[in-house]
Structure formats: C-alpha cells, structure tokens
Design a protein around this motif. Structure first.
Motif, PDB file in Angstrom:
ATOM      1  N   PHE A 178       0.831  -1.189   0.000  1.00 32.11           N
ATOM      2  CA  PHE A 178       0.000   0.000   0.000  1.00 32.11           C
ATOM      3  C   PHE A 178       0.875   1.251   0.000  1.00 32.11           C
ATOM      4  CE2 PHE A 178      -2.651  -3.345   1.467  1.00 32.11           C
ATOM      5  CZ  PHE A 178      -3.946  -3.011   1.092  1.00 32.11           C
ATOM      6  N   SER A 217      -0.788   7.209  -0.032  1.00 32.36           N
ATOM      7  CA  SER A 217      -2.108   7.699  -0.468  1.00 32.36           C
ATOM      8  C   SER A 217      -3.211   6.693  -0.169  1.00 32.36           C
ATOM      9  CB  SER A 217      -2.079   8.004  -1.966  1.00 32.36           C
ATOM     10  OG  SER A 217      -1.196   9.054  -2.248  1.00 32.36           O
ATOM     11  N   ASP A 218      -2.900   5.396  -0.307  1.00 31.27           N
ATOM     12  CA  ASP A 218      -3.903   4.362   0.007  1.00 31.27           C
ATOM     13  C   ASP A 218      -4.346   4.468   1.463  1.00 31.27           C
ATOM     14  OD1 ASP A 218      -3.825   3.186  -2.554  1.00 31.27           O
ATOM     15  OD2 ASP A 218      -2.119   1.934  -2.001  1.00 31.27           O
ATOM     16  N   ASN A 227      -6.424   7.618   2.071  1.00 32.20           N
ATOM     17  CA  ASN A 227      -7.787   7.448   1.553  1.00 32.20           C
ATOM     18  C   ASN A 227      -8.656   6.673   2.534  1.00 32.20           C
ATOM     19  OD1 ASN A 227      -7.435   8.849  -0.858  1.00 32.20           O
ATOM     20  ND2 ASN A 227      -6.742   7.035  -1.966  1.00 32.20           N
ATOM     21  N   ILE A 228      -8.104   5.614   3.121  1.00 33.94           N
ATOM     22  CA  ILE A 228      -8.851   4.844   4.125  1.00 33.94           C
ATOM     23  C   ILE A 228      -9.175   5.727   5.329  1.00 33.94           C
ATOM     24  CG2 ILE A 228      -8.712   2.908   5.745  1.00 33.94           C
ATOM     25  CD1 ILE A 228      -6.939   1.485   3.627  1.00 33.94           C
ATOM     26  N   SER A 246     -12.090   8.092   4.882  1.00 34.70           N
ATOM     27  CA  SER A 246     -13.413   7.498   4.648  1.00 34.70           C
ATOM     28  C   SER A 246     -14.340   7.775   5.824  1.00 34.70           C
ATOM     29  CB  SER A 246     -13.288   5.986   4.438  1.00 34.70           C
ATOM     30  OG  SER A 246     -12.445   5.697   3.343  1.00 34.70           O
ATOM     31  N   THR A 301     -17.047   2.298   2.913  1.00 30.12           N
ATOM     32  CA  THR A 301     -16.274   3.062   1.934  1.00 30.12           C
ATOM     33  C   THR A 301     -14.792   2.723   2.031  1.00 30.12           C
ATOM     34  OG1 THR A 301     -17.854   4.886   2.086  1.00 30.12           O
ATOM     35  CG2 THR A 301     -15.702   5.383   1.133  1.00 30.12           C
ATOM     36  N   ALA A 302     -14.293   2.578   3.248  1.00 29.56           N
ATOM     37  CA  ALA A 302     -12.868   2.332   3.464  1.00 29.56           C
ATOM     38  C   ALA A 302     -12.392   1.032   2.824  1.00 29.56           C
ATOM     39  CB  ALA A 302     -12.566   2.329   4.966  1.00 29.56           C
ATOM     40  N   TYR A 327     -10.994   0.641  -0.863  1.00 32.94           N
ATOM     41  CA  TYR A 327      -9.616   0.959  -1.269  1.00 32.94           C
ATOM     42  C   TYR A 327      -8.699  -0.262  -1.235  1.00 32.94           C
ATOM     43  CZ  TYR A 327     -11.011   5.829  -1.051  1.00 32.94           C
ATOM     44  OH  TYR A 327     -11.647   7.027  -1.291  1.00 32.94           O
ATOM     45  N   GLU A 358      -8.084  -3.471  -5.193  1.00 30.58           N
ATOM     46  CA  GLU A 358      -7.079  -3.755  -6.221  1.00 30.58           C
ATOM     47  C   GLU A 358      -5.861  -4.485  -5.660  1.00 30.58           C
ATOM     48  OE1 GLU A 358      -7.676  -3.111  -9.421  1.00 30.58           O
ATOM     49  OE2 GLU A 358      -9.644  -2.418  -8.742  1.00 30.58           O
TER      50      GLU A 358
END
Length: 316
Positions: A10, A13-14, A17-18, A21, A26-27, A30, A33
């Motif tokens: 990760f 930024s990953d 982003n979490i 959230s 939503t979290a 991420y 992928e």
C-alpha cells in the motif's frame, strides 16, 4: 519469490484514503485492487461492516500471503523467517495461554499470532499446539499442559533460543535486527511483568545496565532509554513516541515495534536471499499492523489527524 509490487504493498495515499473514509464500507473499497481483494470482497454483501469483520478479513488475507511467501522459500530461508515470526509472537502466545486460564481474550491488534494460529485452541485441545509451534516453544506448552500456568523463565528461555538461530557471521545485518527485537520483547515483558528483572535475562543488543534500570518502568521511560542507545534503537524510540499519541498502553509499544521493524527492514535487509525474504515478511507484518490502525481510526472517527501524520512519516 513474491515481488514487491503495487498489488502487494500500500502507498501513503492508500492509507490516507482509508483514513478519510466516513465509514468502513467506503474504506474497504480501497483494498479492492490489492491481494486482499478476495477476502474483502466477502464483506461487500454485509449491510453494516464491523471492525471485527475487517480484522478477520485482514487476518485471513495476511495469513495467506505469508504462507505463500514461506512456501516459496528454501529450507534455510523458511526456518529463519519462522524463528523471527515466533520471536515476535512468543510473548503474545504466553499472554494468550494465561488469558485462556483466566477465561478472557487478550488484545492482539498488533501481533502476527492470529496469522500463525487462527484461533488459540481451547484448553482441552491445547495438544494441537505442539504440531504448530517450533521446538523452542515446546517446553512452554508442556508446562501449560501440566500446570495450566507458565513460569516467566520459560518465555525468556524461548526468546533466547529463537534469537540465537540467526548466524551473526552469515547474516550480520539480520542478526543485529533480531538481537534488538529480542531485547524489545524483553522490554515488553518487563512492562507487563516487572519481576522479569529479578530473572536477569540475557541482553543481546541494548546496554544491559540501562535495560535493567528501566525494566518495569513506563513505555515513555523505556522510549527515553532507547533514544540514548545505538542508532537502530533510536528508530524504535521515535516510533514508540509517535505511537503514544494513540494509546498509553502496551499497544503503543507494539505499534512502535512493528513500525520500527518495517522501517529498518526496508533500510538494511538488502544483501542475501534470506535477508530479502525476511525484509519482505517484516514489511508485510508492518503493513498488516498499519492497516489495523487506519481501519480502527476510520471506524471510530478518532485520531484521524494523528494517524495521517503517523502514516505520512513512516510509510515511504
């Protein structure tokens, strides 16, 4: 051997982003992928995802990736990596067995133990542990089976035996890190059980006089002691200080240790195949703990700013 790819690791930024959230549903998006996709995908049908659901998915995903890493390793690589995993987990195993006796469940947010033993066995089925544990821990389990309790001397002996398996001449940088990890585990034991000092455990890396003076003191005082020791110990000191912004309990020490291991493994374990395997394993364990941290913050809504600063500093 596994490759350090974007699917495996990760980015800063990953994590951010979490953290940003507004809910766990939503979290978890991420993670889609990454190699965790199959485990996380099982959560998408749940109406209200709980933090326990996320922890369980992370445990299963990281158990699988560590098994994959070790299955691809040669015998010596696998043996040394396994000893390091149990060096990290032995004290948590000791705590867990004692907790079983008391009928409670120990907190293991920052521990690879759930990756090695999916469920701590019921006391009535404890014999199965002998099939899982390395020989260095068989004495500990035998004592538990016979007495339903374990003397602290057993865990100190086990930590010594595990740390001694890394040859200093063949793998100098790795042995330096392992010896320091051994001493960090002893410091954790001191904080939980001040009577460890009376047992005079062998110190492999830190200044023995400073260690014994601080055995049994607070996490903050231990961090100050580490800040005056060798450079690698200073990394752990700084990581522990940053972790104390989230908790004043033993979890802060655990988070600091895994953060320091993640950072130092990336920095110094570069030469032999065994060192590269251990680097990858320690980076994965650090990431495992970082993810538990950011999901805990995302789920509670507390410490978002502090966690963002922490991740920005320690994730390279």
């Amino acid at each position: 051997m596994l490759i350090e790819s974007s699917k495996l690791f990760f980015t800063r930024s990953d994590y951010i982003n979490i953290l940003s959230s507004q809910n766990l549903e939503t979290a978890i998006g991420y993670l889609g992928e990454k190699f965790l996709a199959s485990e996380i995908g099982k959560l998408t049908g749940i109406h209200r995802v709980s933090l326990i659901d996320v922890y369980n998915a992370l445990d299963k995903g990281y158990r699988g990736i560590l098994q994959s890493l070790l299955s691809q390793a040669r015998d010596e690589e696998r043996s040394i990596a396994d000893k390091i995993l149990w060096l990290l987990s032995s004290l948590d195993l000791y705590l867990s067995l004692n907790a079983l006796t008391a009928g409670v469940k120990p907190p293991l947010m920052a521990s690879p133990l759930p990756l090695l033993i999916p469920e701590i066995p019921d006391p009535m089925n404890i014999y199965i542990l002998k099939e899982i544990l390395p020989v260095e821990l068989h004495g500990l389990v035998k004592e538990y089976i016979n007495k339903r309790s374990i003397q602290l001397q057993q865990i100190i002996r086990a930590l010594d035996s595990l740390a001694m398996k890394v040859d200093k001449l063949k793998y100098y940088e790795l042995s330096v890190l392992v010896n320091l990890l051994h001493d960090m585990q002893l410091l954790k034991a001191c904080i939980l059980y001040p009577e460890v000092r009376q047992l005079q455990p062998r110190i492999l890396s830190l200044n023995p006089a400073d260690f014994y003076e601080n055995c049994g003191k607070s996490i903050r005082e231990v961090s100050i002691m580490l800040s005056k020791d060798r450079p690698f110990a200073v990394v752990f000191s700084e990581a522990i200080n940053d972790s104390l912004k989230f908790s004043s309990g033993i979890e802060a020490l655990d988070l600091g240790v895994y953060t320091g291991l993640h950072y130092l493994a990336s920095l110094i374990l570069q030469k032999t195949i065994i060192e590269k395997t251990c680097r990858l394993m320690l980076k994965l364990l650090g990431q495992y703990v970082f993810l538990k941290l950011v999901f805990t913050v995302a789920g509670s809504g507390l410490y978002r700013q502090e966690a963002s600063v922490f991740i920005s500093k320690w994730v390279t």
